[in-house]
Design an enzyme around this catalytic site. Structure first.
Site, PDB file in Angstrom:
ATOM      1  N   ARG A 155       0.723  -1.285  -0.067  1.00  0.00           N
ATOM      2  CA  ARG A 155      -0.059  -0.040   0.029  1.00  0.00           C
ATOM      3  C   ARG A 155       0.743   1.170   0.083  1.00  0.00           C
ATOM      4  O   ARG A 155       0.521   2.394  -0.565  1.00  0.00           O
ATOM      5  CB  ARG A 155      -0.940  -0.192   0.959  1.00  0.00           C
ATOM      6  CG  ARG A 155      -2.151   0.995   1.268  1.00  0.00           C
ATOM      7  CD  ARG A 155      -2.839   1.176  -0.022  1.00  0.00           C
ATOM      8  NE  ARG A 155      -3.393  -0.154  -0.484  1.00  0.00           N
ATOM      9  CZ  ARG A 155      -4.466  -0.442  -0.435  1.00  0.00           C
ATOM     10  NH1 ARG A 155      -5.493   0.380  -0.064  1.00  0.00           N
ATOM     11  NH2 ARG A 155      -5.147  -1.369  -0.936  1.00  0.00           N
ATOM     12  N   HIS A 169     -18.506  13.280  -1.211  1.00  0.00           N
ATOM     13  CA  HIS A 169     -19.279  12.394  -0.422  1.00  0.00           C
ATOM     14  C   HIS A 169     -20.724  12.172  -0.528  1.00  0.00           C
ATOM     15  O   HIS A 169     -21.282  13.359  -0.296  1.00  0.00           O
ATOM     16  CB  HIS A 169     -18.653  12.380   0.936  1.00  0.00           C
ATOM     17  CG  HIS A 169     -19.095  11.379   1.704  1.00  0.00           C
ATOM     18  ND1 HIS A 169     -18.606   9.788   1.751  1.00  0.00           N
ATOM     19  CD2 HIS A 169     -20.170  11.014   2.653  1.00  0.00           C
ATOM     20  CE1 HIS A 169     -19.170   9.097   2.377  1.00  0.00           C
ATOM     21  NE2 HIS A 169     -20.297   9.811   3.011  1.00  0.00           N
ATOM     22  N   ASP A 228     -13.064  10.827   5.500  1.00  0.00           N
ATOM     23  CA  ASP A 228     -14.319  11.635   5.482  1.00  0.00           C
ATOM     24  C   ASP A 228     -14.492  12.711   6.591  1.00  0.00           C
ATOM     25  O   ASP A 228     -15.602  13.026   6.831  1.00  0.00           O
ATOM     26  CB  ASP A 228     -15.571  10.910   4.937  1.00  0.00           C
ATOM     27  CG  ASP A 228     -15.643  10.223   3.925  1.00  0.00           C
ATOM     28  OD1 ASP A 228     -14.864  10.572   2.890  1.00  0.00           O
ATOM     29  OD2 ASP A 228     -16.185   8.937   3.712  1.00  0.00           O
ATOM     30  N   ASP A 284      -8.288  15.131   4.867  1.00  0.00           N
ATOM     31  CA  ASP A 284      -7.344  14.993   5.917  1.00  0.00           C
ATOM     32  C   ASP A 284      -7.006  13.559   6.165  1.00  0.00           C
ATOM     33  O   ASP A 284      -7.324  12.866   5.424  1.00  0.00           O
ATOM     34  CB  ASP A 284      -7.760  15.846   7.415  1.00  0.00           C
ATOM     35  CG  ASP A 284      -8.884  15.197   7.962  1.00  0.00           C
ATOM     36  OD1 ASP A 284      -9.295  14.132   7.469  1.00  0.00           O
ATOM     37  OD2 ASP A 284      -9.340  15.639   8.945  1.00  0.00           O
ATOM     38  N   LEU A 330      -6.339   7.363   0.889  1.00  0.00           N
ATOM     39  CA  LEU A 330      -4.848   7.897   0.337  1.00  0.00           C
ATOM     40  C   LEU A 330      -4.085   8.232   1.829  1.00  0.00           C
ATOM     41  O   LEU A 330      -4.734   8.852   2.671  1.00  0.00           O
ATOM     42  CB  LEU A 330      -5.132   9.255  -0.447  1.00  0.00           C
ATOM     43  CG  LEU A 330      -5.417   9.046  -1.793  1.00  0.00           C
ATOM     44  CD1 LEU A 330      -6.003  10.211  -2.286  1.00  0.00           C
ATOM     45  CD2 LEU A 330      -4.653   8.392  -2.878  1.00  0.00           C
TER      46      LEU A 330
HETATM   47  C1  GAR Z   1     -20.455   9.637  -5.956  1.00  0.00           C
HETATM   48  O1  GAR Z   1     -21.966   9.591  -5.234  1.00  0.00           O
HETATM   49  C2  GAR Z   1     -19.406  10.102  -4.863  1.00  0.00           C
HETATM   50  O2  GAR Z   1     -19.704  10.752  -3.734  1.00  0.00           O
HETATM   51  C3  GAR Z   1     -19.277   8.416  -4.167  1.00  0.00           C
HETATM   52  O3  GAR Z   1     -19.267   7.811  -5.364  1.00  0.00           O
HETATM   53  C4  GAR Z   1     -19.938   8.278  -6.550  1.00  0.00           C
HETATM   54  C5  GAR Z   1     -19.250   8.414  -7.853  1.00  0.00           C
HETATM   55  O4  GAR Z   1     -19.988   8.587  -9.030  1.00  0.00           O
HETATM   56  N1  GAR Z   1     -18.118   8.356  -3.599  1.00  0.00           N
HETATM   57  C6  GAR Z   1     -18.056   7.678  -2.418  1.00  0.00           C
HETATM   58  O5  GAR Z   1     -18.841   7.095  -2.206  1.00  0.00           O
HETATM   59  C7  GAR Z   1     -16.597   7.987  -1.697  1.00  0.00           C
HETATM   60  N2  GAR Z   1     -16.729   7.175  -0.519  1.00  0.00           N
HETATM   61  P1  GAR Z   1     -19.279   8.887 -10.213  1.00  0.00           P
HETATM   62  O6  GAR Z   1     -18.446   7.963 -10.611  1.00  0.00           O
HETATM   63  O7  GAR Z   1     -20.369   8.610 -11.194  1.00  0.00           O
HETATM   64  O8  GAR Z   1     -18.698  10.446 -10.116  1.00  0.00           O
END
Ligand code: GAR
Length: 200
Positions: free
Chosen positions: A65, A109, A145, A141, A93
């Site tokens: 990782r 998010h 989240d 950070d 990350l």
């Molecule tokens: C989005 O709703 C984003 O907020 C979520 O994945 C989706 C991606 O959609 N991210 C997370 O859940 C991060 N933990 P997309 O590929 O169509 O942009």
């Protein structure tokens, strides 16, 4: 304009919204690179179709990782980003990656943080039974989240929602919020003081 590098693991509808905005010089930013952890991510195809440089940096190609974090950090740094935008990027990350771009990594998010962090924000909100959820853009950070919140939009939960239907409505709100927020950060700057992030 500001240089954006977008990290995405999935279909890339949020990336598509940023690509649709960036031809307008008034937006104040351009997507100069797209980086994915998944070689088959739809987001990489969207980048190619838009003529934007794209690269996959897959964990499977690294010993561990830490090595992957170094690899993806170097891949992003090549584009000399002013902002790194996580748009459906589904991996954590490391502090070593984040230290390359201090206070310059934004994440979107699909929930109203600090409620429902993690990989299943939509499912968890639905399971809890909240009547209102939404989306959050925040500075990343070292936590999951947990970084300073930059902008949020509310989306009501409907009685007959399932995870897919609710997520689709959140994503509609999310695309506008992300474009608006990244544009403002690029044009006005973003200052972080403790837990508070403010434009300007
Ligand atoms: C989005 O709703 C984003 O907020 C979520 O994945 C989706 C991606 O959609 N991210 C997370 O859940 C991060 N933990 P997309 O590929 O169509 O942009």
């Amino acid at each position: 304009g500001a240089r954006l590098v977008v990290l995405a693991s999935g279909g890339g509808s949020n990336l598509a919204a940023l690509l649709a905005a960036h031809d307008d010089v008034a937006f104040g930013a351009r997507v100069v690179g797209v980086v994915s952890d998944k070689p088959a991510a739809g987001a990489l195809d969207l980048a190619r179709d838009a003529g934007v440089a794209s690269v996959a940096v897959a964990p499977a190609d690294f010993a561990d990782r830490a090595a992957w974090n170094t690899g993806i950090g170097e891949a992003v740094e090549v584009f000399r980003p002013d902002w790194v935008v996580l748009a459906g990027f589904m991996r954590i990350l490391s502090p070593e990656f984040l230290a390359r771009f201090p206070q310059r990594v934004l994440n979107t998010h699909p929930a109203l943080l600090p409620a429902f962090p993690g990989a299943h924000g939509v499912r968890d909100a639905l399971a809890y039974g909240v009547k209102m959820t939404g989306c959050t853009v925040h500075v990343v950070d070292d936590g999951v989240d947990t970084g300073p919140i930059v902008a949020q939009a509310a989306v009501p939960v409907l009685d007959d929602d399932d995870e897919a239907a609710l997520h689709e409505r959140i994503k509609v709100a999310e695309r506008s919020l992300l474009v608006e927020t990244v544009g403002r950060a690029a044009r006005e700057g973003l200052r972080v003081a403790g837990r508070r992030a403010v434009f300007g």
